[in-house]
Design a protein around this motif. Sequence first.
Motif, PDB file in Angstrom:
ATOM      1  N   ILE A 220       0.868  -1.175   0.000  1.00 55.40           N
ATOM      2  CA  ILE A 220       0.000   0.000   0.000  1.00 55.40           C
ATOM      3  C   ILE A 220       0.905   1.226   0.000  1.00 55.40           C
ATOM      4  O   ILE A 220       1.574   1.520   0.990  1.00 55.40           O
ATOM      5  N   GLY A 221       0.953   1.938  -1.125  1.00 51.04           N
ATOM      6  CA  GLY A 221       1.869   3.065  -1.231  1.00 51.04           C
ATOM      7  C   GLY A 221       3.298   2.583  -1.099  1.00 51.04           C
ATOM      8  O   GLY A 221       3.740   1.691  -1.825  1.00 51.04           O
ATOM      9  N   ASP A 222       4.009   3.144  -0.133  1.00 49.02           N
ATOM     10  CA  ASP A 222       5.403   2.765   0.095  1.00 49.02           C
ATOM     11  C   ASP A 222       5.558   1.701   1.175  1.00 49.02           C
ATOM     12  O   ASP A 222       6.685   1.339   1.518  1.00 49.02           O
ATOM     13  N   VAL A 240      -7.187   2.158  -0.425  1.00 47.41           N
ATOM     14  CA  VAL A 240      -6.556   2.181   0.892  1.00 47.41           C
ATOM     15  C   VAL A 240      -5.487   3.262   0.997  1.00 47.41           C
ATOM     16  O   VAL A 240      -5.385   3.968   2.010  1.00 47.41           O
ATOM     17  N   GLU A 241      -4.688   3.436  -0.044  1.00 46.98           N
ATOM     18  CA  GLU A 241      -3.637   4.448   0.016  1.00 46.98           C
ATOM     19  C   GLU A 241      -4.225   5.842   0.217  1.00 46.98           C
ATOM     20  O   GLU A 241      -3.733   6.632   1.038  1.00 46.98           O
ATOM     21  N   LEU A 242      -5.296   6.160  -0.501  1.00 52.08           N
ATOM     22  CA  LEU A 242      -5.948   7.468  -0.338  1.00 52.08           C
ATOM     23  C   LEU A 242      -6.549   7.604   1.055  1.00 52.08           C
ATOM     24  O   LEU A 242      -6.523   8.691   1.653  1.00 52.08           O
ATOM     25  N   PHE A 266      -2.333   2.205   9.851  1.00 50.44           N
ATOM     26  CA  PHE A 266      -1.988   3.600  10.102  1.00 50.44           C
ATOM     27  C   PHE A 266      -0.748   3.729  10.990  1.00 50.44           C
ATOM     28  O   PHE A 266      -0.033   4.729  10.915  1.00 50.44           O
ATOM     29  N   THR A 267      -0.499   2.717  11.826  1.00 54.56           N
ATOM     30  CA  THR A 267       0.629   2.789  12.758  1.00 54.56           C
ATOM     31  C   THR A 267       1.954   2.937  12.024  1.00 54.56           C
ATOM     32  O   THR A 267       2.817   3.727  12.424  1.00 54.56           O
ATOM     33  N   VAL A 268       2.119   2.166  10.955  1.00 54.64           N
ATOM     34  CA  VAL A 268       3.389   2.187  10.221  1.00 54.64           C
ATOM     35  C   VAL A 268       3.672   3.566   9.622  1.00 54.64           C
ATOM     36  O   VAL A 268       4.738   4.147   9.884  1.00 54.64           O
ATOM     37  N   PRO A 269       2.776   4.157   8.842  1.00 50.31           N
ATOM     38  CA  PRO A 269       3.085   5.497   8.320  1.00 50.31           C
ATOM     39  C   PRO A 269       3.156   6.567   9.411  1.00 50.31           C
ATOM     40  O   PRO A 269       3.923   7.528   9.282  1.00 50.31           O
TER      41      PRO A 269
END
Length: 400
Positions: A220-222, A240-242, A266-269
């Motif tokens: 998801i994204g990066d 999900v990325e948005l 959300f925790t990771v980003p």
Amino acid sequence: MNSAAGLEQPLPTLDVEIERLLPGGVGLAHAEGLTLFVSLAAPGDILRVQIDRLQGKVAFASVLEVITPSPVRVEPPCPYFGRCGGCDFQQLNYEAQLQAKVDIIRDCFHRIANMPDLPEIAIHQSPKQWQYRARAIWQFDPQTRHLGYFEAGSHRVCDVEVCAVLVPDLQNALEALRAQIRNDSFPEAVKHVEAVAGDEGVSVSPAWADFATKHVSRRIGDETYDFNANAFFQINQQLVELLVEEAIRNARGALAIDLYCGVGLFTVPLARCFERVVGVESNPIASRFAQMNLHNAQLRSAKVITARVGEWLNGQSLESEAVDLLLLDPPRAGAENSVIRGILAKHPRQVSYVSCDPATLARDLKKLLASGYSLDSVAAFDMFPQTHHVETVVRLTATA
């Protein structure tokens, strides 16, 4: 409605015009002194309906005949439409589905949260309106040998061979499970099967024969996330990325708290934006995946605590620390009263609330707005095309 002899009389049929769609996806109509809630309707339809249940002046009804179709009504392509309890918006064109979801959010905010003035609500449409669903729960009835989804308003299983909203990998898994039934290899004790598709492969729970509750992953994204069928992950990978970008946006600071953190979506980003992050998750399987995903991302500034959110919020000692952002993504039932109390006690500078139910979101917003928070923005995401469900992200700021 009973006769003089006490025998039940058939409930009447009525011709009605659908005024609009309400939370829950039902159509609103009025006729002969009754307020009617009509399933599987479209705004502007003129319908002949059968009253199925009467409660005082409120009637619950189903469509017998479409007398004059609404301009937004389309022919549902699914052969199970009307029986399967899954997709209740297939009768609407996609533009009407999106508008109905925005209207449902507005209705809940006005009626439940007492919010007369709302900012514009932009809704992000799904790139795929079909074959988008990467997670499913299939019900099994050992008596009828049916495998599929519950019929609307019942616990009867609608036997589904092809589900038009499943991603191809999950459709293949469904077909493989149905082959087990035909071969008398399906375990009789299994009442339902959970399945989730990753970028490669499918995880199934419970595991038997060639069906494994294995780890799968999504990019998801990066970020890359590992999970399995026993740990929740968002079903519509196209959005999900948005969703993550809207929930976190440009937040920065010393401390962020991520409640109901699941596998760490959300925790990771957040751990890339804050000096310290605390995630809280009650499901021990999801919690272990969140820790794994942080470890794999080489993020050491975040920790995940396995605990009930309300108990943790009201039992630990962060009172003296300023919380820059508190993000919560609760289940459909919303945040428990103890969670709202704990959030207000922490008094974070910003709150980001991710919700899959506008009604419970509005209920919780009412409490937050009455306790020193102001509404910054509302954004909607059509994570669930062909259904009345909608994902909403609300951003709040402390006013004092």
